[in-house]
Design an enzyme around this catalytic site. Structure first.
Site, PDB file in Angstrom:
ATOM      1  N   GLY A 178       0.793  -1.227   0.000  1.00 35.78           N
ATOM      2  CA  GLY A 178       0.000   0.000   0.000  1.00 35.78           C
ATOM      3  C   GLY A 178       0.821   1.271   0.000  1.00 35.78           C
ATOM      4  O   GLY A 178       1.870   1.364  -0.651  1.00 35.78           O
ATOM      5  N   ASN A 187       3.609   5.318   9.132  1.00 31.39           N
ATOM      6  CA  ASN A 187       2.548   4.964   8.197  1.00 31.39           C
ATOM      7  C   ASN A 187       1.726   3.757   8.635  1.00 31.39           C
ATOM      8  O   ASN A 187       0.567   3.617   8.230  1.00 31.39           O
ATOM      9  CB  ASN A 187       3.163   4.677   6.821  1.00 31.39           C
ATOM     10  CG  ASN A 187       2.178   4.044   5.870  1.00 31.39           C
ATOM     11  OD1 ASN A 187       1.288   4.696   5.328  1.00 31.39           O
ATOM     12  ND2 ASN A 187       2.305   2.734   5.674  1.00 31.39           N
ATOM     13  N   TYR A 224     -10.939   3.894  14.077  1.00 31.25           N
ATOM     14  CA  TYR A 224     -10.020   4.385  13.047  1.00 31.25           C
ATOM     15  C   TYR A 224     -10.070   5.909  12.976  1.00 31.25           C
ATOM     16  O   TYR A 224      -9.033   6.579  13.001  1.00 31.25           O
ATOM     17  CB  TYR A 224     -10.393   3.769  11.701  1.00 31.25           C
ATOM     18  CG  TYR A 224      -9.508   4.196  10.555  1.00 31.25           C
ATOM     19  CD1 TYR A 224      -8.220   3.668  10.427  1.00 31.25           C
ATOM     20  CD2 TYR A 224      -9.939   5.101   9.596  1.00 31.25           C
ATOM     21  CE1 TYR A 224      -7.392   4.051   9.379  1.00 31.25           C
ATOM     22  CE2 TYR A 224      -9.121   5.486   8.551  1.00 31.25           C
ATOM     23  CZ  TYR A 224      -7.849   4.952   8.442  1.00 31.25           C
ATOM     24  OH  TYR A 224      -7.034   5.338   7.402  1.00 31.25           O
ATOM     25  N   LYS A 247      -6.979   8.479  13.985  1.00 39.13           N
ATOM     26  CA  LYS A 247      -6.394   9.373  12.988  1.00 39.13           C
ATOM     27  C   LYS A 247      -6.547  10.846  13.391  1.00 39.13           C
ATOM     28  O   LYS A 247      -5.690  11.674  13.081  1.00 39.13           O
ATOM     29  CB  LYS A 247      -7.031   9.109  11.620  1.00 39.13           C
ATOM     30  CG  LYS A 247      -6.680   7.748  11.037  1.00 39.13           C
ATOM     31  CD  LYS A 247      -5.186   7.595  10.799  1.00 39.13           C
ATOM     32  CE  LYS A 247      -4.832   6.310  10.091  1.00 39.13           C
ATOM     33  NZ  LYS A 247      -3.394   6.188   9.807  1.00 39.13           N
ATOM     34  N   THR A 274      -5.621   1.061  -2.384  1.00 38.19           N
ATOM     35  CA  THR A 274      -4.692   0.112  -1.784  1.00 38.19           C
ATOM     36  C   THR A 274      -5.498  -1.084  -1.272  1.00 38.19           C
ATOM     37  O   THR A 274      -6.736  -1.018  -1.199  1.00 38.19           O
ATOM     38  CB  THR A 274      -3.944   0.747  -0.596  1.00 38.19           C
ATOM     39  OG1 THR A 274      -4.884   0.987   0.471  1.00 38.19           O
ATOM     40  CG2 THR A 274      -3.256   2.052  -0.983  1.00 38.19           C
TER      41      THR A 274
END
Length: 267
Positions: A17, A87, A159, A163, A196
């Site tokens: 990815g 990442n 998630y 983030k 991805t």
């Protein structure tokens, strides 16, 4: 092709990815790259393919001891670090049967996502700062956030939360390094729909995949998914000396999705 010449840069989640794309582009731009991931054989294969100035090292970003072992290896092998791309990340939806809405997500599932995304970013920043201070290296830390760190995501609560926290922690790191007089910049990157493997469980399979794909593309003013290389080239700029006055910034790469509501019109 030498925008990152003489720089040593570590990339987490580099097996596939966006992370793989960044590692390949950084290497092409002259950097010595260290690919890390839990997928040991995958990063070994990529490093071998890239050849000279490409190294691999297994890393579970949620495990602090593994970070300490990694930086011990970097000190012995390379002696310095000029960049880190945090990442590595998970959505929590990889298995296809986890529930991640704010009503029904389990605490265990919530913590698993934060352990990788947020704890991993915290640990990366922490140990990179310590190592760069020790070796008196100037550097750039790039934290991979997301569009989901700027808006709510009903079906991916952990998630989105992780983030959003990465976005804020990036600014804290940048301010701290400046306060300490350290030549270390820290910025966050916020991709939206970049094609991805992470999208596979969300797009689904069969006829429904096409429906889901079209729904996402139709919501983007540019009417397409982004490409990994487009994210990688943005990171090249942030890691390079061209970006020496860019600090504590958040850079979106989303085809215009976050600009506001969008509806197609025809003449």
């Amino acid at each position: 092709m030498n925008r990152l010449k003489d720089k040593v840069i570590l990339i987490t989640g580099a097996a596939r990815g966006i992370g793989e794309g960044i590692a390949r582009e950084f290497h092409a731009q002259g950097a010595t790259v260290i690919l890390t991931d839990t997928l040991k054989s995958d990063i070994e294969a990529i490093a071998e393919e890239l050849g000279e100035n490409a190294f691999s090292h297994p890393l579970d970003v949620s495990d602090e001891q593994q970070w300490l072992d990694l930086f011990g290896w970097i000190e012995d092998k390379l002696g310095r670090l000029n960049g880190l791309v945090n990442n590595a990340g998970v959505t929590g939806l990889e298995s296809g049967n986890e529930v991640h809405n704010p009503e029904k997500a389990s605490l265990e599932a919530w913590r698993k996502v934060h352990a990788v995304n947020l704890d991993g970013t915290f640990l990366g920043c922490k140990h990179a700062i310590q190592f760069m201070r020790k070796t008196q290296s100037a550097g750039s830390i790039i934290n991979m956030s997301s569009r989901s760190g700027l808006v709510g995501i009903p079906g991916a609560a952990a998630y989105a939360s992780s983030k959003a926290a990465i976005r804020n922690h990036t600014k804290t790191v940048a301010l701290y390094c400046a306060q300490e007089g350290l030549p270390i910049r820290c910025n966050s990157v916020h991709p939206a729909a970049i094609m991805t493997p992470i999208w596979d469980p969300m797009l689904g399979s069969g006829p429904q995949r096409e429906v889901n794909f079209k729904k996402i593309v139709d919501a983007c003013p540019m009417r397409r998914f982004g490409d990994v290389k487009e994210v990688a080239l943005l990171c090249v700029m942030l890691a390079s000396d061209e970006a020496n006055y860019i600090n504590a910034s958040e850079l979106t790469i989303d085809g215009g999705v976050l600009a506001g509501s969008f509806s197609a019109t025809s003449d």
